[in-house]
Design an enzyme around this catalytic site. Structure first.
Site, PDB file in Angstrom:
ATOM      1  CG  ASP A  50      21.790 -16.081  74.248  1.00 35.48           C
ATOM      2  OD1 ASP A  50      22.343 -15.179  73.600  1.00 35.48           O
ATOM      3  OD2 ASP A  50      21.569 -15.997  75.464  1.00 35.48           O
ATOM      4  CG  ASP A 163      19.706 -35.267  60.813  1.00 38.44           C
ATOM      5  OD1 ASP A 163      18.478 -35.237  60.746  1.00 38.44           O
ATOM      6  OD2 ASP A 163      20.402 -34.319  61.197  1.00 38.44           O
ATOM      7  CG  ASP A 195      17.706 -35.854  56.477  1.00 37.22           C
ATOM      8  OD1 ASP A 195      17.390 -34.680  56.210  1.00 37.22           O
ATOM      9  OD2 ASP A 195      18.893 -36.234  56.644  1.00 37.22           O
ATOM     10  CB  SER A 366      25.958 -33.016  52.894  1.00 37.45           C
ATOM     11  OG  SER A 366      24.815 -33.101  53.704  1.00 37.45           O
ATOM     12  N   GLY A 367      26.254 -34.633  55.559  1.00 34.52           N
ATOM     13  CA  GLY A 367      25.875 -35.863  56.270  1.00 34.52           C
ATOM     14  C   GLY A 367      24.463 -36.283  55.911  1.00 34.52           C
ATOM     15  CG  HIS A 368      21.706 -33.977  55.965  1.00 36.78           C
ATOM     16  ND1 HIS A 368      20.783 -34.285  56.935  1.00 36.78           N
ATOM     17  CD2 HIS A 368      22.569 -33.096  56.529  1.00 36.78           C
ATOM     18  CE1 HIS A 368      21.071 -33.596  58.033  1.00 36.78           C
ATOM     19  NE2 HIS A 368      22.145 -32.862  57.812  1.00 36.78           N
ATOM     20  CG  ASP A 444      17.752 -12.610  75.926  1.00 33.78           C
ATOM     21  OD1 ASP A 444      18.977 -12.647  76.109  1.00 33.78           O
ATOM     22  OD2 ASP A 444      17.135 -11.552  75.701  1.00 33.78           O
TER      23      ASP A 444
END
Length: 555
Positions: A50, A163, A195, A366-368, A444
């Site tokens: 997961d 970020d 970042d 984008s946030g970058h 998992d």
């Protein structure tokens, strides 16, 4: 005063050489602070997994030194590991900004964590934790209240950008703290961690505002419903959906568990502004004419259980995509998710919707930071040493080259992998230390770390070649075979009793067991004989290696 010959150790346990599970350890003497504690979504060959979280063995062995977790912002790749890792560090506080505390509070409640205080740390605050003087500063990103963190340490000041991008027209009007960065740079920055997500992209990342303009442009000529899919955590994007809808006289409904939750929290904390009369509950959608409705939902990454995919597959409780609907996918696919996103977009077109997605119309930014902003960050902070973080290896390499272009000594640029410590001495010089344990821990279902590489290897083998089980009954006294061995296969060839290959396999099994003499057979030896004989035969016949399980029953 602490002794000056102690180095500051900076150790990434996640987030370098990959995008996700960000976690950076800052260790000085007997004190450790950790910046971020994220998760990563599994790759396609991690069957049944997961989530993936960082391996914190290094911290576990030094549990009594860990003073605090500092959170830069509330994205899953920066906070998603907390519910699984915090229980190992009872009493250690988590510091985060107002919105991050709001979103995290919910997560902590869901996981019933009661031992870690959640404390305020907002841009502009200053606090002392052991030998570290912590100074968070505001940066632009795709979630409000994103911060970078300045750490004054006994060996000098370290800057961790979090970020970031430099958005000069942010949706919430809160600009990045250029003044703090410039002041830290003038004072002297011994190391910058920055970042690298978009270090390959030239120029500047466009402002978040441009997305609002794109929304209005798309919505203006339409007389059907508009459905916008984006990340649940992208509060600024949600604000722009609300603004664009209001400008066009449309009401908005928010659908998707995580998005509804974040919408409520961000509204309560004052991060979303709108006229409540323009919001419609999801069970009242049918009362609003199509031309007056905008639906904001999750699932922009093609996740099969999220809102958009369910709408596309016609199994959503409240919304069924119909011809005349316009869908705006306001996100670009995370590396590795391209197939799922493409499938969802195909399904939307199949049911008659018109779709605007990343390659058609820029309804996403984008946030970058791109290259010019990364250079500006390097120029403002003027670091002596530089560690590119938050990116795959090639992105870190490109970012390192930018740093050298802006004047950082090539010997002081450290392109590292998880678990590689960088040790900074009092004179500001830095060197690589001995690597520490840092890897993947798989989640998992409810089990954390129980599934290891061996289990995954078996799952891959089962997925690729299937399973071949041979059940043999033998006489306990003589070791002779009683009756006919039974063969059960799954994922190898269809189960067919009269398949000549299976018939021959049974004959081989009997032949491999026929023992001259009447000595009592050792079961383990018997099993290995069967396994070897059958494996060899199946490979000769099919060039495949299914997992062979011999089961020997004594009677």
């Amino acid at each position: 005063m602490p002794s000056t010959d102690v180095p500051l150790r900076i150790i990434p346990l996640g987030g370098v050489g990959e995008i996700g599970k960000n976690m950076y350890v800052f260790e000085y003497g007997d004190d450790i602070v950790v910046i971020d504690c994220g998760l990563m979504f599994p790759e396609a060959e991690m069957y049944g997994i997961d989530l993936v979280i960082p391996d914190v063995s290094y911290l576990r062995e030094r549990r009594d030194k860990v003073r605090a977790f500092l959170i830069t912002h509330a994205h899953e790749d920066h906070v998603g590991g907390l519910p699984y890792i915090l229980p190992e560090f009872p009493g250690v506080p988590v510091y985060a900004s107002t919105l991050a505390r709001g979103l995290l509070g919910n997560k902590i409640k869901e996981h019933k964590l009661r031992n870690n205080p959640l404390l305020p740390l907002d841009p502009g605050d200053e606090i002392d934790i052991g030998p570290f003087h912590v100074m968070p500063f505001r940066v632009g990103h795709s979630i409000p209240d994103a911060m970078g963190i300045g750490l004054r340490t006994p060996v000098g000041t370290v800057v961790h950008t979090g970020d970031f991008k430099f958005d000069h027209t942010p949706v919430d009007g809160k600009l990045s703290d250029f003044a703090i960065l410039a002041a830290l740079g003038a004072e002297g920055v011994v190391c910058l961690l920055s970042d690298s997500t978009r270090a390959e992209n030239p120029g500047y990342t466009p402002s978040e505002r441009t997305v609002g303009e794109a929304f209005r442009e798309i919505m203006e000529p339409l007389d059907g419903r508009v459905i916008v899919a984006t990340f649940a955590s992208n509060i600024a994007r949600l604000q722009q959906v609300l603004d664009a809808a209001a400008t066009m006289g449309r009401k908005t409904t928010v659908i998707g568990r995580s998005m509804e939750q974040n919408f409520r929290i961000a509204t309560d904390l004052g991060y979303l502004k709108y006229d409540p009369a323009m919001i419609v509950a999801k069970d009242k959608i049918s009362s609003v004419p199509d031309a007056k409705l905008v639906i904001a939902t999750t699932g922009a990454q093609g996740e099969p259980m999220a809102g958009l995919a369910r709408m596309a597959n016609r199994d959503h409780r409240f919304v069924e995509i119909q011809p005349g609907d316009t869908v705006i996918v306001s996100a670009s696919p995370i590396p590795g998710n391209e197939e799922e996103v493409a499938r969802t977009i195909d399904n939307l077109f199949k049911v008659g919707a018109n779709v605007f997605y990343h390659t058609i119309k820029r309804a996403h930014v984008s946030g970058h930071a791109s290259q010019e902003e990364l250079k500006l960050m390097l120029g403002l902070t003027k670091p002596r040493n530089f560690i590119p973080i938050h990116g795959e290896f090639r992105m870190q390499v490109q970012h390192g080259r930018l740093a050298i272009d802006t004047g950082v000594d090539p010997n002081n640029v450290f392109i590292i992998e998880n678990g590689q410590p960088i040790e900074i001495s009092a004179d500001g010089s830095a060197k690589r230390g001995t690597p520490v344990t840092a890897g993947y821990v798989y989640v998992d279902g409810l089990s954390v770390g129980d599934v290891g590489d061996i289990v995954l290897r078996d799952r891959r083998a089962l997925a690729n070649d299937g399973i071949f089980m041979v059940v043999v009954t033998v006489d306990k006294q003589t070791g002779t075979v009683i009756g006919r061995p039974e063969v059960i296969t799954r994922g190898f060839v269809p189960q067919n009793e009269r398949d000549p290959m299976l018939e021959e396999a049974v004959t081989r099994v009997v032949a491999s067991i026929e023992n001259p003499g009447d000595h009592i057979t050792e079961i383990a030896l018997l099993k290995s004989q069967i396994k070897e004989g059958v494996s060899r035969y199946l490979y000769e016949q099919t060039k495949r290696r299914p997992m062979v399980f011999p089961v020997v029953v004594e009677v």
